[in-house]
Design a protein around this motif. Structure first.
Motif, PDB file in Angstrom:
ATOM      1  N   MET A  18      58.867  93.581  11.093  1.00 49.27           N
ATOM      2  CA  MET A  18      59.097  92.949   9.804  1.00 49.27           C
ATOM      3  C   MET A  18      58.685  91.483   9.897  1.00 49.27           C
ATOM      4  SD  MET A  18      62.558  92.871   7.513  1.00 49.27           S
ATOM      5  CE  MET A  18      62.322  94.595   7.100  1.00 49.27           C
ATOM      6  N   LYS A  19      57.969  91.021   8.878  1.00 47.44           N
ATOM      7  CA  LYS A  19      57.404  89.676   8.921  1.00 47.44           C
ATOM      8  C   LYS A  19      58.431  88.631   8.483  1.00 47.44           C
ATOM      9  CE  LYS A  19      52.649  91.196   8.066  1.00 47.44           C
ATOM     10  NZ  LYS A  19      51.468  91.076   7.179  1.00 47.44           N
ATOM     11  N   PRO A  20      58.319  87.382   9.029  1.00 42.63           N
ATOM     12  CA  PRO A  20      59.206  86.300   8.591  1.00 42.63           C
ATOM     13  C   PRO A  20      59.079  86.060   7.084  1.00 42.63           C
ATOM     14  CG  PRO A  20      58.068  85.701  10.613  1.00 42.63           C
ATOM     15  CD  PRO A  20      57.439  86.986  10.137  1.00 42.63           C
ATOM     16  N   ASN A  21      60.179  85.592   6.485  1.00 43.67           N
ATOM     17  CA  ASN A  21      60.299  85.259   5.058  1.00 43.67           C
ATOM     18  C   ASN A  21      60.428  86.488   4.158  1.00 43.67           C
ATOM     19  OD1 ASN A  21      60.218  82.441   5.432  1.00 43.67           O
ATOM     20  ND2 ASN A  21      57.984  82.513   5.567  1.00 43.67           N
ATOM     21  N   TYR A  22      60.356  87.712   4.750  1.00 48.72           N
ATOM     22  CA  TYR A  22      60.638  88.893   3.931  1.00 48.72           C
ATOM     23  C   TYR A  22      62.130  88.890   3.603  1.00 48.72           C
ATOM     24  CZ  TYR A  22      61.198  93.762   2.505  1.00 48.72           C
ATOM     25  OH  TYR A  22      61.495  94.904   1.801  1.00 48.72           O
ATOM     26  N   THR A  23      62.480  89.131   2.347  1.00 49.25           N
ATOM     27  CA  THR A  23      63.883  89.129   1.932  1.00 49.25           C
ATOM     28  C   THR A  23      64.352  90.558   1.749  1.00 49.25           C
ATOM     29  OG1 THR A  23      63.605  86.994   0.832  1.00 49.25           O
ATOM     30  CG2 THR A  23      65.554  88.291   0.247  1.00 49.25           C
ATOM     31  N   LEU A  24      65.279  90.975   2.588  1.00 41.50           N
ATOM     32  CA  LEU A  24      65.816  92.333   2.577  1.00 41.50           C
ATOM     33  C   LEU A  24      66.923  92.439   1.536  1.00 41.50           C
ATOM     34  CD1 LEU A  24      65.608  95.046   4.186  1.00 41.50           C
ATOM     35  CD2 LEU A  24      67.458  94.189   5.621  1.00 41.50           C
ATOM     36  N   ASN A  25      66.778  93.421   0.636  1.00 40.75           N
ATOM     37  CA  ASN A  25      67.780  93.682  -0.406  1.00 40.75           C
ATOM     38  C   ASN A  25      68.011  92.452  -1.275  1.00 40.75           C
ATOM     39  OD1 ASN A  25      69.560  95.365  -1.793  1.00 40.75           O
ATOM     40  ND2 ASN A  25      71.303  94.732  -0.562  1.00 40.75           N
ATOM     41  N   GLY A  26      67.009  91.587  -1.368  1.00 44.51           N
ATOM     42  CA  GLY A  26      67.133  90.405  -2.211  1.00 44.51           C
ATOM     43  C   GLY A  26      68.138  89.398  -1.700  1.00 44.51           C
ATOM     44  N   ARG A  27      68.591  89.577  -0.448  1.00 43.96           N
ATOM     45  CA  ARG A  27      69.675  88.718   0.051  1.00 43.96           C
ATOM     46  C   ARG A  27      69.422  88.148   1.439  1.00 43.96           C
ATOM     47  NH1 ARG A  27      76.177  90.234   0.330  1.00 43.96           N
ATOM     48  NH2 ARG A  27      76.821  88.408   1.540  1.00 43.96           N
ATOM     49  N   TYR A  28      68.844  88.951   2.362  1.00 44.11           N
ATOM     50  CA  TYR A  28      68.721  88.533   3.755  1.00 44.11           C
ATOM     51  C   TYR A  28      67.259  88.163   4.047  1.00 44.11           C
ATOM     52  CZ  TYR A  28      73.158  91.020   3.701  1.00 44.11           C
ATOM     53  OH  TYR A  28      74.422  91.460   3.383  1.00 44.11           O
TER      54      TYR A  28
END
Length: 659
Positions: A1-11
């Motif tokens: 998973m790449k940096p700055n990806y936001t998981l579930n709009g929160r993490y």
């Protein structure tokens, strides 16, 4: 998973922390609670394995039940685009393996302190009937304050099925593997105690007791070789402390400590002078369960002894002639008897013909029974089982199974479907979303989440659910959506410069903001915004007060400008009645436990009149406010203050020199 990806709009993912046999771990930022967290993502090659996914979810649920200062906390469990993830406490520090390498030799008392923390955490897990199965220094984190925290509780269950083909992972765990696990047996709580003994050995010596080129060679040493003495490495180690290692790492589980608490109590007093003369621990002779090979000479001994016995002689000195023994005749008769018995049984069994068990799957019970009886078979036990694939009251299978060959009159058990296992939904409103979602997913329910801002409901708490509590549902065919509090709403301030006063009031009302106005002469039209504070683009919470400066237009007369300070008294009686009134007028709102007064201030001067609220605020104690006035020279202004809708202060003759 790449940096700055936001998981579930929160993490928001920051960077990778490491990769394991089952999951990859990332450092992330919780954008709602504004804190660093660890995110564990199930590996891509395991996401299509339903058993692994189910174990991941079930063990995540188990981990949420383990609340202890020495266990890494699990905050959230979820799924996004097929990615199963856990959100855990981020421990800033290093694992125990690196800590030993960096700080060895470690003082004995510090070794005991670290082990007592680890033992305390494992004890809580064992009380919940959770066995770690993969205790090792790499799974124990040491934070910057020296606190130990165990991670990966329960995940080792699923991990163990995949490490056999991943050499590096096996090599990382096999050094701490109990003998029964090395043989392929089932792990127990005492298996964890063995691993804890190996960890204590490494803390005292800086190395593991068994090494080898392959995982298999190390595993063999665990159930064949004794753990080396720590006192041979360091003679200063007290015998009582070595005894803790020896008892925890005995080959037979029954010779180890019965519980983790017993090990902790023994370790706690191991440096006591009262135990200075304690003898070396020596368990009962242990049978490691291996096949024993007898010496060839031992096998031949009875024969050789028999051959060397002298034969008795008769009176003339001649040896007596040995009479032939008839023992062989007894054996022949016995063998014939056994053969006749087996022959009789074979004839009896052969008298019954073999028949094939009919396939009755999908039939109703009555039809299935008739079919079985029609095949010269007996109906055995009728058992009911839940099934999501076979309709209720229809046959799932038989035992023996369909088409299997059996003798006539054999009993055939029938398994009948009682329909899919139904789940009764609870009322999850007010509960933690993390725990509720993990519990439902472990039972096969699909859980979805939608966030909603709230200033009253704590962040992460379920506000509503799409399916009513008490509903009976089929888990695998059910989707439930939770509306979850995202905390107080944040607002990005718009650029208000150039707007009118009425526009600003409408905007503040829409965004739940408080607004106060200042006035200045300028070339802009009267009541046009010429400045704002905070500035446009600032992020503020609902209920924040903003200040807007409006134009008075071009200066045409001499004005007296002055400020008046007024102390507003707080009233608990007024607040209570107001709270009751609010409850009656809005049944959907719950009254606050904190008493407050709502204050409205009206000003009369060149820029204001009593038809518009100058300022509104909420107080919980006496408060002092400063009111700015601009009046024509020689003229007076006025103010009026309301508390919970009642006028409590007013002055209609405010001048520059009167205050």
């Amino acid at each position: 998973m790449k940096p700055n990806y936001t998981l579930n709009g929160r993490y928001r993912i920051i960077r990778s922390l490491g990769e394991g046999g089952m999951a990859n771990v990332y450092l992330a930022r919780d954008l709602i609670l504004d804190r660093d967290v660890s995110v564990k993502l199930l590996r891509l090659d395991l996401r299509d394995d339903p058993q692994t996914v189910k174990r991941f979810q079930r063990e995540a649920l188990a981990a949420t039940e383990l609340v202890h200062p020495n266990i890494v906390s699990v905050y959230d469990v979820g799924e996004e685009n097929g990615m199963q993830y856990l959100v855990m406490e981020y421990v800033e520090g290093m694992d125990l393996k690196a800590y030993i390498k960096q700080h060895f030799p470690i003082p004995y008392q510090e070794v005991i302190n670290i082990m007592e923390q680890v033992l305390s955490a494992v004890e809580v897990a064992h009380e919940h009937n959770i066995i770690h199965r993969d205790l090792k220094p790499q799974n124990i984190l040491i934070d910057q304050h020296g606190n130990a925290k165990i991670t990966d509780f329960g995940i080792a269950v699923a991990l163990s099925e995949h490490t056999l083909t991943q050499t590096n992972t096996v090599l990382g765990s096999v050094h701490y593997l109990s003998p029964e696990q090395a043989r392929g047996g089932m792990a127990t709580k005492r298996s964890d105690i063995y691993s804890l003994g190996i960890i204590l050995y490494e803390l005292l010596t800086g190395t593991v007791p068994f090494k080898g080129e392959t995982a298999v060679s190390i595993a063999i040493k665990h159930f064949q070789s004794e753990v080396p003495s720590v006192r041979e490495f360091d003679p200063r180690i007290p015998q009582a402390l070595e005894n803790v290692v020896l008892k925890a790492t005995t080959k037979r589980p029954e010779n180890r400590y019965g519980t983790v608490q017993e090990m902790a109590e023994d370790l706690e007093t191991s440096l006591s002078p009262r135990r200075a003369s304690e003898p070396r621990y020596s368990p009962d002779a242990e049978d490691d369960g291996e096949t024993k090979v007898l010496d060839k000479a031992a096998l031949m001994a009875p024969e050789s002894q028999a051959e060397t016995v002298s034969e008795p002689a008769d009176k003339s000195g001649n040896k007596k002639k040995k009479r032939p023994k008839r023992w062989w005749l007894k054996w022949v008769i016995g063998a014939l008897g056994v053969l006749l018995v087996f022959l009789g049984i074979a004839l009896w069994l052969g008298s019954r013909q073999s028949v094939s068990v009919p396939d009755v799957s999908g039939m109703n019970l009555s039809s299935a029974q008739q079919s079985i009886k029609g095949a010269n078979l007996k109906v055995g036990e009728i058992q009911r089982q839940n099934s999501s694939s076979v309709k209720k009251n229809r046959v799932i299978k038989t035992n023996p199974e369909a088409d299997e060959s059996v003798k006539e009159d054999a009993s055939i058990d029938i398994f009948v479907s009682s329909g899919p296992k139904m789940l009764t939904l609870d009322n999850y409103v007010g509960q933690s979303y993390t725990k509720a979602a993990a519990e439902l997913r472990a039972q096969g329910v699909t859980v979805k989440k939608q966030n909603q801002s709230s200033s009253d409901v704590p962040t992460g708490t379920v506000m509503s659910q799409s399916l009513e509590s008490g509903s009976k549902v089929e888990p695998k065919k059910t989707t439930i959506t939770f509306t979850v509090s995202a905390g107080q709403k944040s607002v990005e301030l718009a650029d208000l410069v150039g707007r009118t006063k009425s526009d600003v009031q409408a905007y503040a009302s829409e965004q739940s903001l408080n607004v106060s106005f200042n006035y200045q002469y300028s070339d802009e039209d009267k009541d046009t915004v010429i400045d704002q504070s905070p500035a446009a683009g600032s992020i503020v919470k609902e209920g924040t007060s903003i200040t807007v400066t409006l134009s008075r237009g071009k200066q045409q007369m001499t004005l007296d400008q002055f400020n008046v300070s007024v102390e507003i008294p707080f009233s608990s009686k007024s607040s209570e009645s107001s709270s009751e009134s609010d409850s009656e007028s809005d049944s959907s709102s719950s009254s606050s436990d904190t008493l407050t007064n709502t204050i409205q201030i009206y000003i009369r001067d060149k820029d204001h009149d009593y038809t518009t609220v100058y300022k509104q605020l909420t107080i919980a104690q006496n408060a002092t406010v400063t009111l700015p006035f601009s009046v024509a020279a020689g003229k007076s202004g006025g103010y009026r203050i309301l508390r919970d809708g009642q006028v409590i202060m007013s002055d209609n003759h405010v001048t520059k020199n009167s205050h």
